[in-house]
Structure formats: structure tokens, C-alpha cells
Design an enzyme around this catalytic site. Structure first.
Site, PDB file in Angstrom:
ATOM      1  N   HIS A  47      35.283  40.868  33.891  1.00  0.00           N
ATOM      2  CA  HIS A  47      34.896  39.672  33.386  1.00  0.00           C
ATOM      3  C   HIS A  47      33.547  39.023  34.139  1.00  0.00           C
ATOM      4  CE1 HIS A  47      39.213  38.059  32.433  1.00  0.00           C
ATOM      5  NE2 HIS A  47      38.868  39.221  32.175  1.00  0.00           N
ATOM      6  N   GLU A  49      32.566  36.270  35.593  1.00  0.00           N
ATOM      7  CA  GLU A  49      32.795  35.724  36.770  1.00  0.00           C
ATOM      8  C   GLU A  49      32.978  36.757  38.026  1.00  0.00           C
ATOM      9  OE1 GLU A  49      34.323  34.881  34.144  1.00  0.00           O
ATOM     10  OE2 GLU A  49      35.627  32.977  34.479  1.00  0.00           O
ATOM     11  N   CYS A  80      40.168  35.216  37.652  1.00  0.00           N
ATOM     12  CA  CYS A  80      38.677  34.875  38.166  1.00  0.00           C
ATOM     13  C   CYS A  80      38.829  33.462  39.193  1.00  0.00           C
ATOM     14  CB  CYS A  80      37.695  34.521  36.987  1.00  0.00           C
ATOM     15  SG  CYS A  80      37.419  36.076  35.853  1.00  0.00           S
TER      16      CYS A  80
END
Length: 145
Positions: A47, A49, A80
Site C-alpha cells: 500500500h 502508506e 496502514c
């Protein structure tokens, strides 16, 4: 947030969901940035992040990112949000809310959970319409294929 949107658009070339994230210092300097790469890397943890905080930790030479801000186009998911708490990020700024998976107040509120050892400041809804539009265009194109 405009820079995070630009970063998120880069995910379109790999058919990844267009989410972008930046790690910024107190003067507004971008320490690290990345976009979703789950499809590109075949990695469920890739992801925006996660990738941005990994790069920021390498740049500052510490896993502790206190004093830094993460700017992300979509409300962080539970994975995250947990990583942001563990990294001791000072502030999380996000654009679009995610009612199906958001962990900054929409579905869960991991970032503000007092049972955890750290709670970053959370600022949501920054350029939310532009962030939502990018995501909606992506998913509309996916459905059309």
C-alpha cells in the site's frame, strides 16, 4: 495533497488502485513518497502508506517517524493505520474517506484508539472531492473492461 494525488496517478500504469502517500517534515519538505504497488509487486502489503513510511525510515535512519506527517489520498486501512501508529508518525492527513475499510474514523478508528501506545493527530477530508474523483474514475474504468 496535490503532490499525493500526482503520486497516486502513477499507480494507474500498473492497474493499481490510484492511492498516493507522502511523508513530509515540519517545513513541508517531502522525505518520501510512493503509490499503491500491490499489482505491480504482487504484494498484498504494498500500500502507498507502507511503502512511503519504509522509504522515510530509510531516509531518516530510524523507524521512529515522530515529527513527520503522512499525507495520503485515501483514508488508511487497518494495516496502514497500525503501521502509522507503530512508526510514531505525528500527523496523518487524508483525502477521501473509506467507509468500507477506513481505519481513521469511518469503519474503525485505529489512529485515535487510546488503548494503543501512540495516537497521531488526524486531519481528514483534504481535497476529498478530487481524491474521490480519481478513485471513482479508476473503478468505473475497471468495471467497463
Amino acid at each position: 495533497m496535490r503532490s499525493a494525488l500526482s503520486e497516486g496517478r502513477q499507480a494507474l500504469s500498473t492497474a493499481d488502485v490510484p492511492v498516493g502517500a507522502l511523508v513530509v517534515d515540519t517545513r513541508g519538505n517531502i522525505i518520501a513518497s510512493n503509490h499503491n504497488r500491490r499489482e505491480a509487486d504482487r504484494d498484498p502489503t504494498a500500500h502507498a502508506e507502507i511503502l512511503a513510511i519504509r522509504a522515510a525510515a530509510a531516509a531518516v535512519g530510524s523507524w521512529r517517524l515522530d515529527g513527520l506527517t503522512v499525507v495520503v489520498t485515501l483514508e488508511p486501512c487497518t494495516m496502514c493505520a497500525g503501521a502509522l501508529v507503530l512508526a510514531r508518525v505525528s500527523t496523518v492527513v487524508y483525502g477521501a474517506a473509506d467507509p468500507k475499510a477506513g481505519a481513521a474514523g469511518s469503519l474503525y478508528d485505529v489512529l485515535r484508539d487510546r488503548r494503543l501506545n501512540h495516537q497521531p493527530e488526524v486531519i481528514g477530508g483534504v481535497l476529498a472531492d478530487r481524491c474521490s474523483d480519481l478513485l471513482q474514475e479508476f473503478f468505473a474504468a475497471q468495471r467497463a473492461e
